[in-house]
Scaffold this motif. Structure first.
Motif, PDB file in Angstrom:
ATOM      1  N   PHE A  56       0.827  -1.204   0.000  1.00  0.00           N
ATOM      2  CA  PHE A  56       0.000   0.000   0.000  1.00  0.00           C
ATOM      3  C   PHE A  56       0.863   1.256   0.000  1.00  0.00           C
ATOM      4  O   PHE A  56       0.669   2.165  -0.807  1.00  0.00           O
ATOM      5  N   THR A  57       1.856   1.306   0.892  1.00  0.00           N
ATOM      6  CA  THR A  57       2.717   2.482   1.011  1.00  0.00           C
ATOM      7  C   THR A  57       3.494   2.733  -0.276  1.00  0.00           C
ATOM      8  O   THR A  57       3.580   3.865  -0.757  1.00  0.00           O
ATOM      9  N   THR A  58       4.040   1.679  -0.864  1.00  0.00           N
ATOM     10  CA  THR A  58       4.794   1.819  -2.112  1.00  0.00           C
ATOM     11  C   THR A  58       3.906   2.327  -3.240  1.00  0.00           C
ATOM     12  O   THR A  58       4.264   3.263  -3.959  1.00  0.00           O
ATOM     13  N   THR A  59       2.731   1.723  -3.384  1.00  0.00           N
ATOM     14  CA  THR A  59       1.806   2.136  -4.446  1.00  0.00           C
ATOM     15  C   THR A  59       1.322   3.563  -4.224  1.00  0.00           C
ATOM     16  O   THR A  59       1.278   4.368  -5.157  1.00  0.00           O
ATOM     17  N   PHE A  60       0.964   3.887  -2.995  1.00  0.00           N
ATOM     18  CA  PHE A  60       0.498   5.231  -2.662  1.00  0.00           C
ATOM     19  C   PHE A  60       1.576   6.251  -2.997  1.00  0.00           C
ATOM     20  O   PHE A  60       1.313   7.271  -3.639  1.00  0.00           O
ATOM     21  N   HIS A  61       2.810   5.993  -2.595  1.00  0.00           N
ATOM     22  CA  HIS A  61       3.917   6.913  -2.853  1.00  0.00           C
ATOM     23  C   HIS A  61       4.156   7.087  -4.353  1.00  0.00           C
ATOM     24  O   HIS A  61       4.387   8.210  -4.825  1.00  0.00           O
ATOM     25  N   ASN A  62       4.076   6.004  -5.110  1.00  0.00           N
ATOM     26  CA  ASN A  62       4.285   6.074  -6.554  1.00  0.00           C
ATOM     27  C   ASN A  62       3.220   6.924  -7.247  1.00  0.00           C
ATOM     28  O   ASN A  62       3.511   7.623  -8.217  1.00  0.00           O
ATOM     29  N   ILE A  63       1.995   6.872  -6.757  1.00  0.00           N
ATOM     30  CA  ILE A  63       0.893   7.601  -7.394  1.00  0.00           C
ATOM     31  C   ILE A  63       0.763   9.031  -6.861  1.00  0.00           C
ATOM     32  O   ILE A  63       0.610   9.979  -7.629  1.00  0.00           O
ATOM     33  N   VAL A  64       0.841   9.190  -5.549  1.00  0.00           N
ATOM     34  CA  VAL A  64       0.576  10.494  -4.922  1.00  0.00           C
ATOM     35  C   VAL A  64       1.847  11.338  -4.792  1.00  0.00           C
ATOM     36  O   VAL A  64       1.789  12.563  -4.854  1.00  0.00           O
ATOM     37  N   GLY A  65       2.977  10.673  -4.612  1.00  0.00           N
ATOM     38  CA  GLY A  65       4.230  11.404  -4.486  1.00  0.00           C
ATOM     39  C   GLY A  65       4.738  11.554  -3.069  1.00  0.00           C
ATOM     40  O   GLY A  65       5.849  12.036  -2.848  1.00  0.00           O
ATOM     41  N   VAL A  66       3.918  11.188  -2.110  1.00  0.00           N
ATOM     42  CA  VAL A  66       4.306  11.179  -0.692  1.00  0.00           C
ATOM     43  C   VAL A  66       3.775   9.902  -0.067  1.00  0.00           C
ATOM     44  O   VAL A  66       2.858   9.281  -0.600  1.00  0.00           O
ATOM     45  N   THR A  67       4.324   9.536   1.068  1.00  0.00           N
ATOM     46  CA  THR A  67       3.838   8.338   1.761  1.00  0.00           C
ATOM     47  C   THR A  67       2.480   8.623   2.392  1.00  0.00           C
ATOM     48  O   THR A  67       2.120   9.791   2.616  1.00  0.00           O
ATOM     49  N   PRO A  68       1.718   7.582   2.733  1.00  0.00           N
ATOM     50  CA  PRO A  68       0.429   7.812   3.391  1.00  0.00           C
ATOM     51  C   PRO A  68       0.571   8.580   4.710  1.00  0.00           C
ATOM     52  O   PRO A  68      -0.249   9.443   5.009  1.00  0.00           O
ATOM     53  N   GLY A  69       1.615   8.277   5.464  1.00  0.00           N
ATOM     54  CA  GLY A  69       1.830   8.983   6.735  1.00  0.00           C
ATOM     55  C   GLY A  69       2.070  10.469   6.509  1.00  0.00           C
ATOM     56  O   GLY A  69       1.539  11.312   7.225  1.00  0.00           O
ATOM     57  N   ALA A  70       2.882  10.801   5.516  1.00  0.00           N
ATOM     58  CA  ALA A  70       3.141  12.213   5.201  1.00  0.00           C
ATOM     59  C   ALA A  70       1.878  12.877   4.655  1.00  0.00           C
ATOM     60  O   ALA A  70       1.601  14.037   4.974  1.00  0.00           O
ATOM     61  N   PHE A  71       1.098  12.154   3.853  1.00  0.00           N
ATOM     62  CA  PHE A  71      -0.151  12.703   3.318  1.00  0.00           C
ATOM     63  C   PHE A  71      -1.112  13.045   4.452  1.00  0.00           C
ATOM     64  O   PHE A  71      -1.751  14.101   4.419  1.00  0.00           O
ATOM     65  N   ARG A  72      -1.175  12.194   5.444  1.00  0.00           N
ATOM     66  CA  ARG A  72      -2.085  12.440   6.569  1.00  0.00           C
ATOM     67  C   ARG A  72      -1.701  13.711   7.316  1.00  0.00           C
ATOM     68  O   ARG A  72      -2.575  14.420   7.830  1.00  0.00           O
TER      69      ARG A  72
END
Length: 74
Positions: A56-72
């Motif tokens: 999840f974290t890898t895919t999220f970072h690849n698409i959004v540009g930041v990790t889920p934790g940083a996005f939150r």
């Protein structure tokens, strides 16, 4: 209709191959959950259909540009 025909028609209709479309939808839902809940990343990963938090974290970072934790934290 065979799988290849479906994939071609789907891409022509949405602009994305089926797998990428589904992945983008899952990430969109994850972004909503990150903003609206205090669920852990493991719980969000499971809720949107990822087999592990790492994937999840890898895919999220690849698409959004930041990790889920940083996005939150944004």
């Amino acid at each position: 209709m065979n799988v290849i025909t479906f994939a071609r028609k789907f891409k022509a209709s949405t602009g994305l191959p089926p797998h990428r479309y589904v992945t983008q939808e899952r990430i969109s839902e994850a972004k909503r959950l990150l903003r609206a809940t205090t669920w852990s990343l493991v719980d969000i990963a499971a809720a949107v259909g990822f087999s592990s938090q790492s994937h999840f974290t890898t895919t999220f970072h690849n698409i959004v540009g930041v990790t889920p934790g940083a996005f939150r934290k944004l």
